[in-house]
Design a protein around this motif. Structure first.
Motif, PDB file in Angstrom:
ATOM      1  N   GLY A  48       0.731  -1.167  -0.168  1.00  0.00           N
ATOM      2  CA  GLY A  48      -0.034   0.193   0.152  1.00  0.00           C
ATOM      3  C   GLY A  48       0.716   0.913  -0.286  1.00  0.00           C
ATOM      4  N   VAL A  49      -0.133   1.996   0.147  1.00  0.00           N
ATOM      5  CA  VAL A  49       0.991   4.186   0.596  1.00  0.00           C
ATOM      6  C   VAL A  49       0.678   4.358   0.852  1.00  0.00           C
ATOM      7  CG1 VAL A  49       1.643   5.700  -1.504  1.00  0.00           C
ATOM      8  CG2 VAL A  49       1.022   3.900  -2.334  1.00  0.00           C
ATOM      9  N   LEU A  50       0.766   5.000   2.010  1.00  0.00           N
ATOM     10  CA  LEU A  50       0.727   6.047   2.754  1.00  0.00           C
ATOM     11  C   LEU A  50       0.780   7.343   2.580  1.00  0.00           C
ATOM     12  CD1 LEU A  50       1.908   4.637   6.010  1.00  0.00           C
ATOM     13  CD2 LEU A  50       0.337   4.892   5.560  1.00  0.00           C
ATOM     14  N   ILE A  51      -0.342   7.956   2.432  1.00  0.00           N
ATOM     15  CA  ILE A  51      -0.075   9.651   1.669  1.00  0.00           C
ATOM     16  C   ILE A  51      -0.202  10.516   3.193  1.00  0.00           C
ATOM     17  CG2 ILE A  51      -1.127  11.759   0.649  1.00  0.00           C
ATOM     18  CD1 ILE A  51      -2.424   9.173  -0.903  1.00  0.00           C
ATOM     19  N   ILE A  52       0.560  11.196   3.145  1.00  0.00           N
ATOM     20  CA  ILE A  52       0.651  11.659   4.766  1.00  0.00           C
ATOM     21  C   ILE A  52       1.041  13.730   4.093  1.00  0.00           C
ATOM     22  CG2 ILE A  52       2.864  12.179   6.789  1.00  0.00           C
ATOM     23  CD1 ILE A  52       3.097   9.149   5.294  1.00  0.00           C
ATOM     24  N   ARG A  53       0.496  14.552   4.529  1.00  0.00           N
ATOM     25  CA  ARG A  53       0.173  15.774   4.433  1.00  0.00           C
ATOM     26  C   ARG A  53       1.329  16.524   5.549  1.00  0.00           C
ATOM     27  NH1 ARG A  53      -4.380  19.633   1.460  1.00  0.00           N
ATOM     28  NH2 ARG A  53      -3.077  21.424   1.323  1.00  0.00           N
ATOM     29  N   ILE A  54       1.953  17.422   5.290  1.00  0.00           N
ATOM     30  CA  ILE A  54       2.955  18.334   6.703  1.00  0.00           C
ATOM     31  C   ILE A  54       2.321  19.323   6.117  1.00  0.00           C
ATOM     32  CG2 ILE A  54       4.970  18.728   7.780  1.00  0.00           C
ATOM     33  CD1 ILE A  54       4.345  15.578   7.661  1.00  0.00           C
ATOM     34  N   ILE A  96      13.114  25.844   6.406  1.00  0.00           N
ATOM     35  CA  ILE A  96      12.335  27.224   6.312  1.00  0.00           C
ATOM     36  C   ILE A  96      13.690  27.596   7.346  1.00  0.00           C
ATOM     37  CG2 ILE A  96      10.450  28.446   7.095  1.00  0.00           C
ATOM     38  CD1 ILE A  96       8.263  26.228   5.882  1.00  0.00           C
ATOM     39  N   LEU A  97      14.037  29.048   6.870  1.00  0.00           N
ATOM     40  CA  LEU A  97      14.879  29.653   7.611  1.00  0.00           C
ATOM     41  C   LEU A  97      14.520  30.341   8.291  1.00  0.00           C
ATOM     42  CD1 LEU A  97      17.334  30.153   4.990  1.00  0.00           C
ATOM     43  CD2 LEU A  97      17.399  28.293   6.624  1.00  0.00           C
ATOM     44  N   SER A  98      14.771  30.573   9.592  1.00  0.00           N
ATOM     45  CA  SER A  98      14.769  31.580  10.757  1.00  0.00           C
ATOM     46  C   SER A  98      12.933  31.779  11.391  1.00  0.00           C
ATOM     47  CB  SER A  98      14.775  33.355  10.445  1.00  0.00           C
ATOM     48  OG  SER A  98      16.302  32.923   9.886  1.00  0.00           O
ATOM     49  N   GLU A  99      11.937  30.888  11.259  1.00  0.00           N
ATOM     50  CA  GLU A  99      10.860  30.495  11.215  1.00  0.00           C
ATOM     51  C   GLU A  99      10.526  29.740  12.537  1.00  0.00           C
ATOM     52  OE1 GLU A  99       7.165  31.931  11.401  1.00  0.00           O
ATOM     53  OE2 GLU A  99       8.549  32.189   9.094  1.00  0.00           O
ATOM     54  N   MET A 100       9.832  30.526  13.216  1.00  0.00           N
ATOM     55  CA  MET A 100       9.016  29.585  14.471  1.00  0.00           C
ATOM     56  C   MET A 100       7.823  29.060  13.993  1.00  0.00           C
ATOM     57  SD  MET A 100      11.347  30.102  16.399  1.00  0.00           S
ATOM     58  CE  MET A 100      10.797  28.693  17.906  1.00  0.00           C
ATOM     59  N   GLU A 101       7.077  29.736  13.400  1.00  0.00           N
ATOM     60  CA  GLU A 101       5.842  29.239  12.572  1.00  0.00           C
ATOM     61  C   GLU A 101       5.794  28.722  11.364  1.00  0.00           C
ATOM     62  OE1 GLU A 101       2.042  31.316  14.470  1.00  0.00           O
ATOM     63  OE2 GLU A 101       3.483  30.810  16.261  1.00  0.00           O
ATOM     64  N   PRO A 102       6.549  27.509  10.976  1.00  0.00           N
ATOM     65  CA  PRO A 102       6.747  27.498   9.058  1.00  0.00           C
ATOM     66  C   PRO A 102       5.461  26.798   8.531  1.00  0.00           C
ATOM     67  CG  PRO A 102       7.539  25.312  11.034  1.00  0.00           C
ATOM     68  CD  PRO A 102       7.241  26.735  11.927  1.00  0.00           C
ATOM     69  N   CYS A 103       5.405  26.922   7.963  1.00  0.00           N
ATOM     70  CA  CYS A 103       3.569  26.595   6.923  1.00  0.00           C
ATOM     71  C   CYS A 103       5.018  26.165   5.477  1.00  0.00           C
ATOM     72  CB  CYS A 103       2.461  27.448   6.611  1.00  0.00           C
ATOM     73  SG  CYS A 103       1.724  27.431   5.461  1.00  0.00           S
ATOM     74  N   TRP A 104       4.857  24.444   5.446  1.00  0.00           N
ATOM     75  CA  TRP A 104       5.119  23.483   4.525  1.00  0.00           C
ATOM     76  C   TRP A 104       4.026  23.562   3.676  1.00  0.00           C
ATOM     77  CZ3 TRP A 104       6.657  21.920   9.624  1.00  0.00           C
ATOM     78  CH2 TRP A 104       8.069  22.472   9.888  1.00  0.00           C
ATOM     79  N   ASP A 105       2.760  22.459   3.583  1.00  0.00           N
ATOM     80  CA  ASP A 105       1.352  22.538   3.226  1.00  0.00           C
ATOM     81  C   ASP A 105       2.526  21.731   1.706  1.00  0.00           C
ATOM     82  OD1 ASP A 105      -0.523  22.126   2.197  1.00  0.00           O
ATOM     83  OD2 ASP A 105      -0.708  24.078   1.196  1.00  0.00           O
ATOM     84  N   GLU A 106       3.539  19.715   2.126  1.00  0.00           N
ATOM     85  CA  GLU A 106       3.874  19.410   1.170  1.00  0.00           C
ATOM     86  C   GLU A 106       3.467  18.164   1.626  1.00  0.00           C
ATOM     87  OE1 GLU A 106       7.756  19.551   1.333  1.00  0.00           O
ATOM     88  OE2 GLU A 106       8.321  21.575   1.331  1.00  0.00           O
ATOM     89  N   THR A 107       3.120  16.978   1.327  1.00  0.00           N
ATOM     90  CA  THR A 107       2.299  15.437   0.600  1.00  0.00           C
ATOM     91  C   THR A 107       3.941  15.162   0.801  1.00  0.00           C
ATOM     92  OG1 THR A 107       0.575  16.659   0.180  1.00  0.00           O
ATOM     93  CG2 THR A 107       0.562  14.393  -0.461  1.00  0.00           C
TER      94      THR A 107
END
Length: 131
Positions: A48-54, A96-107
């Motif tokens: 199977g495949v796990l799809i993980i969203r960060i 993500i450089l110099s960030e305390m609340e990073p937002c990646w929105d990557e899968t």
């Protein structure tokens, strides 16, 4: 020497030899065949495949062993995904450089193999600081 027949031969031989050691080389791929699967391995032993969203991170806590350490209010965070027992990272977000609340929105797409199922493997998601 500038002999017409020999100098052209020597120049073409030098050019051919240099082409082997110069990067980048050009590569043409037939995307239609790659997407359809012709001339490529079609079978897989994955179960199977796990799809993980960060999506994002916040409220960092001070960690140990290389995990995220917040220093003077700034971090260069990234996330890795690995199997807990196997340990080798399978996937990573961008830093993500110099960030305390990073937002990646990557899968991430992780194949689940029979070996992972046989050893009752668990997924590990870790937050790291790049420095």
């Amino acid at each position: 020497m500038d002999l017409p027949l020999i100098s052209n031969f020597v120049q073409s031989a030098v050019d051919a030899a240099m082409a082997e050691y110069v990067a980048p080389k050009s590569l043409t791929l037939d995307l239609k065949n790659m997407l359809v699967g012709d001339d490529f391995k079609k079978d897989t032993d994955a179960r199977g495949v796990l799809i993980i969203r960060i999506k994002r991170a916040y409220d960092f806590k001070e960690g140990d062993s290389g995990m995220l350490l917040v220093k003077q209010g700034s971090a260069d965070p990234y996330v890795t995904i690995s199997w807990a027992k196997f340990g080798k990272p399978l996937w990573s977000t961008r830093v993500i450089l110099s960030e305390m609340e990073p937002c990646w929105d990557e899968t991430a797409f992780v194949l689940v193999t029979p070996e992972a199922l046989n050893v009752d493997e668990r997924l590990r998601v870790q937050l790291w600081d790049s420095d």
